[in-house]
Design an enzyme around this catalytic site. Structure first.
Site, PDB file in Angstrom:
ATOM      1  N   GLU A   1     -11.481   0.777  -2.863  1.00 44.46           N
ATOM      2  CA  GLU A   1     -10.761   1.131  -1.631  1.00 44.46           C
ATOM      3  C   GLU A   1      -9.519   1.948  -1.985  1.00 44.46           C
ATOM      4  OE1 GLU A   1      -9.644  -2.601   0.105  1.00 44.46           O
ATOM      5  OE2 GLU A   1      -8.504  -3.237  -1.633  1.00 44.46           O
TER       6      GLU A   1
ATOM      7  N   ASP B   1       0.822  -1.220   0.000  1.00 44.54           N
ATOM      8  CA  ASP B   1       0.000   0.000   0.000  1.00 44.54           C
ATOM      9  C   ASP B   1       0.855   1.270   0.000  1.00 44.54           C
ATOM     10  OD1 ASP B   1      -2.219  -1.779   0.390  1.00 44.54           O
ATOM     11  OD2 ASP B   1      -1.767  -1.776   2.534  1.00 44.54           O
TER      12      ASP B   1
END
Length: 504
Positions: free
Chosen positions: A193, A24
């Site tokens: 997301e 991420d």
């Protein structure tokens, strides 16, 4: 006379630019330097901090979060919990990290220097299922926080919620916020997301992945109004490339105005490795990666360097244990205690720590990320400090794990190769092979081959290595790749490690 044409090759980089589990990633540029932060889940210290001058060669400079909070919760391993996808920004003369803990809420930290020290985490907003925060300080002085939702905690997902934020980042100004993008209303959208929030040429842009980490894609949404409505476009997908699920990352612009995008690729046991893609704007929309026709690019394997002339840098792996502190590459399996280890005389001493069934819930495992597809680890240990029942050595750790090390039994030091399959489901360790040792000193080695296949071997003289047991295949943990490292377990005693050396 015509000038001779240059035939000098264009300097290129090869993806992934970081072959390690920096999941991420969020990236920004400040001046001539680029900064990266990634999620770290239950490992401590958390929130690794990386710097670069070309987005290809990265240096690990520290961690923003020495210990996870609440401290008492993370005193034990909380696999898959803790620090999820963070957002890094530079605003008002400070670096900011907004990070979510899906069980507690969204925290914010600041620092005037990227390497730290960072402020203690401030709980910006409490709640379950709040993930992937992305702040935006608007041109009119207003501030906002965009975030996603984790179905496992909130009971729903696939939507992005916008909330007003105090400009100083101290609190949110509304309780519920407004859903500005609903993936449930878009064809084929699932698991929307990881948003990143930007402004450009009068538009608000939300870069957000969808479709899941292994098989998804990268989308971009835009609107003239911060609250929408937002148009959507897929701007990067796997296509015919071997790069699955190319998404969740950050748009970065060089000082010369060139656009780039950094994102991760899920490689199972190797974790979420980091890729760098070229990016261009067309008619107010980005296209990321190689142009193959249409609106979506696909990942490149090689491309010209964004910045030339920078020194080659590699992230740390080996440790001779000659310094006063452990290398920055090391993380513990939970919040760490100084009493777990000692450094001195060129050795690392790991003190025995109690365990129950297996190593899955042992907090004192000393771990680091896998650094390449194939590599070899060699370490020398002295087990003379083990007490009866004590064990210690070299481990390949994940939801399945295997370790090669020493075991103190009936007053003798023995070599043992031990495996545990489905450690996350309370498996019991099984000894796969063993050998008598002529002394408490032994050299341990694991050779990692393609696809995480691992062969263990040992030596009693540091020269000749003897393979032991069958090959073991590394397996990822909960949201993280497999990890390699060292451990000592037992009610007392210790094991000494001379070095931990990683080679191609």
């Amino acid at each position: 006379m015509l000038a001779a044409c240059s035939t000098a090759p264009v300097a290129q980089y090869q993806n992934p630019v970081i072959h390690a589990d920096y999941s991420d990633p969020d990236v920004i540029r400040v001046g001539e330097k680029y900064y990266l932060v990634s999620s770290s889940f239950n490992n401590a210290p958390g929130l690794p901090l990386l710097e670069s001058r070309d987005m290809v060669n990265w240096t690990l400079v520290g961690h923003a979060l020495p210990q996870l909070i609440p401290a008492e919760v993370f005193a034990r391993p909380q696999h898959g919990k803790g620090v999820w996808a963070p957002c890094l920004r530079y605003h008002d003369g400070k670096f900011w990290i907004f990070y979510p803990d899906p069980d507690f809420g969204i925290y914010v930290m600041t620092a005037t220097s990227f390497a730290g020290p960072w402020s203690a985490p401030n709980l910006l907003t409490a709640g379950k299922g709040l993930i992937d925060p992305a702040p935006l300080w608007d041109e009119d002085g207003q501030a906002y926080l965009l975030h996603a939702w984790a179905r496992s905690r909130a009971g729903f997902a696939n939507v992005l919620t916008l909330r007003r934020m105090a400009p100083d980042g101290s609190r949110l100004l509304d309780d519920k916020g407004t859903v500005i993008i609903d993936g449930n209303k878009l064809p084929k959208y699932t698991t929307l997301e990881g948003p990143k929030f930007y402004r450009r040429d009068g538009y608000y842009y939300v870069f957000a992945p969808a479709g899941g980490v292994e098989h998804g894609w990268q989308s971009v949404f835009r609107s003239r109004s911060v609250y929408g409505p937002y148009e959507d476009r897929i701007v990067m997908a796997q296509g015919s490339s071997p790069v699955n699920g190319p998404h969740q990352g950050a748009w970065v612009q060089t000082p010369q105005g060139e656009d780039w995008f950094m994102h991760f690729q899920d490689q199972r046991a190797y974790g979420r490795v980091v890729h760098l893609q070229p990016m261009v704007w067309r008619d107010g929309w980005p296209l990321i990666g190689k142009d193959v026709g249409g609106s979506a690019g696909q990942p490149v394997a090689r491309y010209r360097l964004p910045v030339t002339g920078q020194a080659v840098a590699t992230l740390p792996t080996s440790d001779e244990f000659n310094d006063a502190a452990l290398g920055l590459q090391w993380q513990w399996n939970a919040n760490w205690q100084q009493s777990w280890y000692a450094l001195g005389d060129g050795h690392l001493r790991l003190f025995g720590q109690p365990r129950t069934t297996n190593l899955w819930d042992v907090p004192s495992l000393l771990l680091q990320k896998l650094p390449a597809q194939m590599f070899t680890v060699t370490t020398k240990v002295d087990a003379s400090g083990l007490v009866e029942g004590g064990v210690g050595g070299l481990v390949m750790y994940g939801a399945d794990y295997a370790w090669l090390g020493t075991r103190r039994t009936d007053g003798k030091t023995q070599l043992a190769l031990v495996s545990c399959y489905k450690a996350d489901q309370n498996c019991h360790e099984q000894q796969e092979a063993g050998a008598e040792l002529p002394s408490p000193q032994v050299w341990l080695r694991m050779q990692v081959l393609a696809n995480g296949v691992t062969q263990f071997s040992y030596s009693v003289d540091g020269d000749k290595y003897i393979p032991i047991g069958a090959q073991f295949t590394a397996r990822m943990g909960r949201w993280v790749g497999a990890q390699m490292g060292l451990f000592g377990a037992g009610d007392a005693g210790h094991i000494d490690i001379d070095y931990f050396r990683v080679s191609p």
